[in-house]
Scaffold this motif. Structure first.
Motif, PDB file in Angstrom:
ATOM      1  N   LEU A  67       1.367 -59.463   7.778  1.00  0.00           N
ATOM      2  CA  LEU A  67       0.679 -60.057   7.042  1.00  0.00           C
ATOM      3  C   LEU A  67      -0.301 -60.563   7.582  1.00  0.00           C
ATOM      4  O   LEU A  67      -1.641 -60.154   8.062  1.00  0.00           O
ATOM      5  CB  LEU A  67       0.455 -60.724   5.374  1.00  0.00           C
ATOM      6  N   MET A  68      -0.150 -61.396   8.910  1.00  0.00           N
ATOM      7  CA  MET A  68      -0.417 -61.733  10.192  1.00  0.00           C
ATOM      8  C   MET A  68      -1.162 -61.301  10.593  1.00  0.00           C
ATOM      9  O   MET A  68      -2.373 -61.447  10.943  1.00  0.00           O
ATOM     10  CB  MET A  68       0.044 -62.863  10.705  1.00  0.00           C
ATOM     11  N   ILE A  69      -0.565 -59.657  11.344  1.00  0.00           N
ATOM     12  CA  ILE A  69      -1.322 -58.467  12.297  1.00  0.00           C
ATOM     13  C   ILE A  69      -2.209 -58.541  11.600  1.00  0.00           C
ATOM     14  O   ILE A  69      -3.111 -58.237  12.271  1.00  0.00           O
ATOM     15  CB  ILE A  69       0.139 -58.235  12.635  1.00  0.00           C
ATOM     16  N   ILE A  70      -1.995 -58.012  10.437  1.00  0.00           N
ATOM     17  CA  ILE A  70      -3.698 -57.040   9.938  1.00  0.00           C
ATOM     18  C   ILE A  70      -5.143 -58.032   9.673  1.00  0.00           C
ATOM     19  O   ILE A  70      -5.433 -57.430  10.150  1.00  0.00           O
ATOM     20  CB  ILE A  70      -2.793 -56.845   8.264  1.00  0.00           C
ATOM     21  N   THR A  71      -4.395 -59.249   9.031  1.00  0.00           N
ATOM     22  CA  THR A  71      -5.811 -60.333   9.128  1.00  0.00           C
ATOM     23  C   THR A  71      -6.531 -60.322  10.134  1.00  0.00           C
ATOM     24  O   THR A  71      -7.690 -60.492  11.023  1.00  0.00           O
ATOM     25  CB  THR A  71      -5.144 -61.683   8.433  1.00  0.00           C
ATOM     26  N   THR A  72      -5.510 -60.523  11.744  1.00  0.00           N
ATOM     27  CA  THR A  72      -6.230 -60.982  12.769  1.00  0.00           C
ATOM     28  C   THR A  72      -6.532 -59.548  13.239  1.00  0.00           C
ATOM     29  O   THR A  72      -8.037 -59.151  14.334  1.00  0.00           O
ATOM     30  CB  THR A  72      -4.692 -60.799  14.002  1.00  0.00           C
ATOM     31  N   VAL A  73      -6.191 -58.459  13.250  1.00  0.00           N
ATOM     32  CA  VAL A  73      -6.711 -56.950  13.237  1.00  0.00           C
ATOM     33  C   VAL A  73      -8.604 -57.229  12.936  1.00  0.00           C
ATOM     34  O   VAL A  73      -9.378 -56.973  13.284  1.00  0.00           O
ATOM     35  CB  VAL A  73      -6.183 -55.908  12.855  1.00  0.00           C
ATOM     36  N   VAL A  74      -8.718 -57.887  11.151  1.00  0.00           N
ATOM     37  CA  VAL A  74      -9.554 -57.879  10.463  1.00  0.00           C
ATOM     38  C   VAL A  74     -10.771 -58.308  11.687  1.00  0.00           C
ATOM     39  O   VAL A  74     -11.664 -59.152  11.942  1.00  0.00           O
ATOM     40  CB  VAL A  74     -10.021 -57.535   9.596  1.00  0.00           C
ATOM     41  N   ALA A  75     -10.222 -59.540  12.324  1.00  0.00           N
ATOM     42  CA  ALA A  75     -10.721 -61.031  12.747  1.00  0.00           C
ATOM     43  C   ALA A  75     -11.368 -60.583  13.937  1.00  0.00           C
ATOM     44  O   ALA A  75     -12.155 -60.728  14.349  1.00  0.00           O
ATOM     45  CB  ALA A  75      -9.826 -61.920  13.006  1.00  0.00           C
TER      46      ALA A  75
ATOM     47  N   ALA B 254     -21.876 -71.063  25.640  1.00  0.00           N
ATOM     48  CA  ALA B 254     -23.193 -70.435  25.314  1.00  0.00           C
ATOM     49  C   ALA B 254     -23.917 -70.645  26.373  1.00  0.00           C
ATOM     50  O   ALA B 254     -25.253 -69.877  26.390  1.00  0.00           O
ATOM     51  CB  ALA B 254     -23.288 -70.865  24.127  1.00  0.00           C
ATOM     52  N   ASP B 255     -23.959 -71.994  27.086  1.00  0.00           N
ATOM     53  CA  ASP B 255     -24.970 -72.862  28.456  1.00  0.00           C
ATOM     54  C   ASP B 255     -24.804 -71.642  29.346  1.00  0.00           C
ATOM     55  O   ASP B 255     -25.826 -71.769  30.487  1.00  0.00           O
ATOM     56  CB  ASP B 255     -24.131 -74.240  28.230  1.00  0.00           C
ATOM     57  N   HIS B 256     -23.975 -71.565  29.334  1.00  0.00           N
ATOM     58  CA  HIS B 256     -23.777 -70.372  30.615  1.00  0.00           C
ATOM     59  C   HIS B 256     -23.671 -68.534  30.571  1.00  0.00           C
ATOM     60  O   HIS B 256     -24.290 -68.187  31.730  1.00  0.00           O
ATOM     61  CB  HIS B 256     -22.257 -70.684  32.078  1.00  0.00           C
ATOM     62  N   LEU B 257     -23.314 -68.710  29.335  1.00  0.00           N
ATOM     63  CA  LEU B 257     -23.166 -66.913  29.413  1.00  0.00           C
ATOM     64  C   LEU B 257     -23.730 -65.977  28.659  1.00  0.00           C
ATOM     65  O   LEU B 257     -24.058 -65.077  28.300  1.00  0.00           O
ATOM     66  CB  LEU B 257     -21.654 -66.371  28.858  1.00  0.00           C
ATOM     67  N   GLY B 258     -24.890 -67.151  27.185  1.00  0.00           N
ATOM     68  CA  GLY B 258     -25.095 -66.867  25.898  1.00  0.00           C
ATOM     69  C   GLY B 258     -23.934 -67.225  25.046  1.00  0.00           C
ATOM     70  O   GLY B 258     -22.994 -66.744  24.993  1.00  0.00           O
ATOM     71  N   TRP B 259     -24.920 -67.565  23.612  1.00  0.00           N
ATOM     72  CA  TRP B 259     -23.715 -67.594  22.196  1.00  0.00           C
ATOM     73  C   TRP B 259     -23.536 -66.248  22.381  1.00  0.00           C
ATOM     74  O   TRP B 259     -21.788 -66.498  21.539  1.00  0.00           O
ATOM     75  CB  TRP B 259     -24.491 -67.688  21.368  1.00  0.00           C
ATOM     76  N   ARG B 260     -23.664 -64.554  22.841  1.00  0.00           N
ATOM     77  CA  ARG B 260     -22.885 -63.612  22.227  1.00  0.00           C
ATOM     78  C   ARG B 260     -21.920 -63.759  22.717  1.00  0.00           C
ATOM     79  O   ARG B 260     -20.419 -62.816  21.833  1.00  0.00           O
ATOM     80  CB  ARG B 260     -24.222 -62.347  22.054  1.00  0.00           C
ATOM     81  N   ALA B 261     -21.807 -64.143  23.781  1.00  0.00           N
ATOM     82  CA  ALA B 261     -20.648 -63.862  24.779  1.00  0.00           C
ATOM     83  C   ALA B 261     -19.217 -64.873  24.534  1.00  0.00           C
ATOM     84  O   ALA B 261     -17.989 -64.137  24.485  1.00  0.00           O
ATOM     85  CB  ALA B 261     -20.740 -64.648  26.633  1.00  0.00           C
ATOM     86  N   MET B 262     -19.423 -65.693  23.507  1.00  0.00           N
ATOM     87  CA  MET B 262     -18.009 -66.562  22.488  1.00  0.00           C
ATOM     88  C   MET B 262     -17.384 -65.680  22.000  1.00  0.00           C
ATOM     89  O   MET B 262     -16.592 -66.046  22.086  1.00  0.00           O
ATOM     90  CB  MET B 262     -18.742 -68.158  22.375  1.00  0.00           C
ATOM     91  N   PHE B 263     -18.281 -65.289  21.211  1.00  0.00           N
ATOM     92  CA  PHE B 263     -17.754 -64.272  20.059  1.00  0.00           C
ATOM     93  C   PHE B 263     -16.940 -62.912  20.914  1.00  0.00           C
ATOM     94  O   PHE B 263     -16.053 -62.614  20.306  1.00  0.00           O
ATOM     95  CB  PHE B 263     -18.415 -63.722  18.975  1.00  0.00           C
ATOM     96  N   MET B 264     -16.981 -62.526  21.842  1.00  0.00           N
ATOM     97  CA  MET B 264     -17.074 -61.344  22.635  1.00  0.00           C
ATOM     98  C   MET B 264     -15.102 -62.065  23.201  1.00  0.00           C
ATOM     99  O   MET B 264     -14.061 -61.159  22.992  1.00  0.00           O
ATOM    100  CB  MET B 264     -17.456 -60.973  23.695  1.00  0.00           C
TER     101      MET B 264
ATOM    102  N   LEU C 118     -16.552 -59.207  16.928  1.00  0.00           N
ATOM    103  CA  LEU C 118     -16.785 -58.309  17.897  1.00  0.00           C
ATOM    104  C   LEU C 118     -18.419 -57.991  17.030  1.00  0.00           C
ATOM    105  O   LEU C 118     -19.612 -57.624  18.114  1.00  0.00           O
ATOM    106  CB  LEU C 118     -16.561 -56.694  18.038  1.00  0.00           C
ATOM    107  N   GLY C 119     -18.245 -57.681  14.997  1.00  0.00           N
ATOM    108  CA  GLY C 119     -19.832 -57.784  14.948  1.00  0.00           C
ATOM    109  C   GLY C 119     -21.265 -59.010  14.982  1.00  0.00           C
ATOM    110  O   GLY C 119     -21.969 -58.695  15.124  1.00  0.00           O
ATOM    111  N   ALA C 120     -19.892 -60.302  14.939  1.00  0.00           N
ATOM    112  CA  ALA C 120     -20.672 -61.198  15.043  1.00  0.00           C
ATOM    113  C   ALA C 120     -21.386 -61.370  16.331  1.00  0.00           C
ATOM    114  O   ALA C 120     -22.629 -61.614  16.870  1.00  0.00           O
ATOM    115  CB  ALA C 120     -20.184 -62.637  14.922  1.00  0.00           C
ATOM    116  N   ALA C 121     -20.450 -60.435  17.576  1.00  0.00           N
ATOM    117  CA  ALA C 121     -21.432 -60.005  19.215  1.00  0.00           C
ATOM    118  C   ALA C 121     -23.038 -59.853  19.275  1.00  0.00           C
ATOM    119  O   ALA C 121     -23.305 -60.068  19.797  1.00  0.00           O
ATOM    120  CB  ALA C 121     -20.162 -60.184  20.275  1.00  0.00           C
ATOM    121  N   PHE C 122     -22.787 -58.275  18.269  1.00  0.00           N
ATOM    122  CA  PHE C 122     -23.295 -57.550  18.369  1.00  0.00           C
ATOM    123  C   PHE C 122     -24.410 -57.000  17.189  1.00  0.00           C
ATOM    124  O   PHE C 122     -25.532 -56.662  17.674  1.00  0.00           O
ATOM    125  CB  PHE C 122     -22.959 -56.485  18.385  1.00  0.00           C
ATOM    126  N   THR C 123     -24.723 -58.006  16.514  1.00  0.00           N
ATOM    127  CA  THR C 123     -25.363 -57.950  15.127  1.00  0.00           C
ATOM    128  C   THR C 123     -26.948 -59.023  15.653  1.00  0.00           C
ATOM    129  O   THR C 123     -26.944 -59.796  16.466  1.00  0.00           O
ATOM    130  CB  THR C 123     -25.007 -58.607  14.193  1.00  0.00           C
TER     131      THR C 123
END
Length: 395
Positions: A78-86, A158-168, A91-96
């Motif tokens: 159960l934990m592994i499945i939810t982590t894969v969805v995370a 976010a200050d040095h690489l941009g906020w999208r880098a954090m989600f990646m 990645l979706g947050a990083a690119f939208t």
């Protein structure tokens, strides 16, 4: 229940703590950088805090609908499945680039980060009764450190690489965590035979029959509302009225992480039977923690830092005390008890973060002080009332 025999050694506690901290951090990366995310994806200032609140609402939904499965399904899977969805969500947050899509993904990030609330009850199952508070407190220390460190890490990245880098980066960390879970966490197959529908239906029965659960859930929901209100609003206050950069805000948030020492302390207090007095002090000092805002303006940043440390300490202490009390109610229902307890907490947190921007925009920091002090005061009044009824009932 069938489970691989594993002693909760110090190494296992540290491993569980690290995994919990890394996973729960996903919910908080956006909190200090909503001022960067919102204009980039086309969200207004007043809507910016919904990024945080929707993530917390998603977490609450995951707690309610996914965590009860820990009493039905094999826990590690159960934990592994939810982590894969995370991973996919981050990645979706990083690119939208679409605001509505980002808000929906924020909901999913929260929803898929609930594996920590499967891991903690699993540790409680593996730990002997006499040291359960210490074990849970140690793991909660890692979880709470993850909450507190997520903000400074996010600000610096976010200050040095941009906020999208954090989600990646977060997605990469979750990929590593999924491997760690697969290789190190023991299997646990619960012996509960009910269907999923019956399992969800039993949540209401547990809530109705367990007054301690209702009380502790209410106390911590109020405390977490204040916690989320403060940490959503304070980056705006520091940037606008004190001229701090994202990296300087990160240092400020790092100071707040000192409060993480509360978790192991409170676990030991609970094991020693001091839950009531420790809870009272936690709620009292949380309601008083905003008073440093009234010191001389030249020292106001220091006052805000004091508020952050004291508030974090009190919120975390009360959370672990409540968790220890709730876990002691019914061993076979720990997954569902934890789901109800944590769901109420994050509903409170979502409310606090959702009103933070509006409260700050309309009344500045003074309104944050008033609203932030009111929540733990409400919990304290309810706590004293419940304690008085208990004394009268046993007299």
């Amino acid at each position: 229940m069938t489970a691989t025999t594993h002693a909760m050694t110090r190494g296992m506690v540290l491993l569980f703590a690290f995994c919990c901290g890394a996973i729960v951090a996903n919910i908080y990366y956006a909190q200090p950088i909503i001022g960067l995310i919102a204009p980039d994806i086309g969200l207004s200032d007043t809507m910016a805090s919904f990024i945080v609140s929707l993530t917390q609402i998603g977490y609450a939904l995951g707690l309610f609908f996914l965590v009860p499965l820990a009493d039905l399904l094999e826990n590690r899977r159960l934990m592994i499945i939810t982590t894969v969805v995370a991973i996919a969500s981050l990645l979706g947050a990083a690119f939208t680039d679409q605001p509505n899509v980002f808000l929906l993904i924020s909901l999913l990030v929260g929803f898929s980060s609930v594996s920590v609330q499967v891991l903690i009850p699993l540790a409680a199952h593996l730990a002997p009764e006499e040291s359960r508070g210490r074990v849970v407190g140690g793991i909660m220390g890692g979880l709470l450190l993850g909450i507190l460190l997520a903000r400074p890490v996010s600000s610096v990245v976010a200050d040095h690489l941009g906020w999208r880098a954090m989600f990646m980066i977060a997605a990469g960390l979750m990929a590593a965590i999924s491997v760690v879970l697969a290789l190190t966490v023991p299997k646990r197959q619960p012996d509960h035979s009910a269907s999923y529908g019956q399992l969800l239906g039993s949540l209401w029965t547990l809530l109705r029959k367990q007054p301690v659960l209702r009380q502790r859930a209410f106390y911590q929901a109020c405390m977490f509302a204040t916690f989320s209100l403060f940490w959503t609003a304070v980056p705006l206050e520091l940037a606008r009225n004190h001229g701090l950069s994202q990296s300087e805000i990160a240092i400020f948030a790092l100071v707040g992480a000192i409060g993480a020492i509360a978790a192991p302390i409170s676990g030991r207090l609970a094991d020693a039977g001091h839950t009531r007095i420790a809870s009272l002090l936690a709620m009292l000092f949380a309601s008083l923690s905003f008073l440093p805002a009234f010191i001389h303006p030249a020292y106001s940043v220091i006052g805000l830092a004091v508020t952050g440390v004291v508030l974090d300490f009190c919120v975390q202490m009360n959370m672990v005390l409540g968790q220890r009390a709730v876990y002691s109610l019914d061993a076979k229902s720990r997954g569902r008890l934890n789901a109800l307890y944590m769901t109420s907490i994050f509903v409170g947190g979502a409310f606090g973060s959702s009103v933070a921007s509006a409260v700050y925009e309309h009344g500045g920091w003074l309104w944050i002080v008033i609203v932030g002090s009111a929540f733990p005061l409400l919990a304290l009044v309810r706590f004293l009332s419940a304690s008085q009824k208990t004394v009268l009932a046993t007299a």
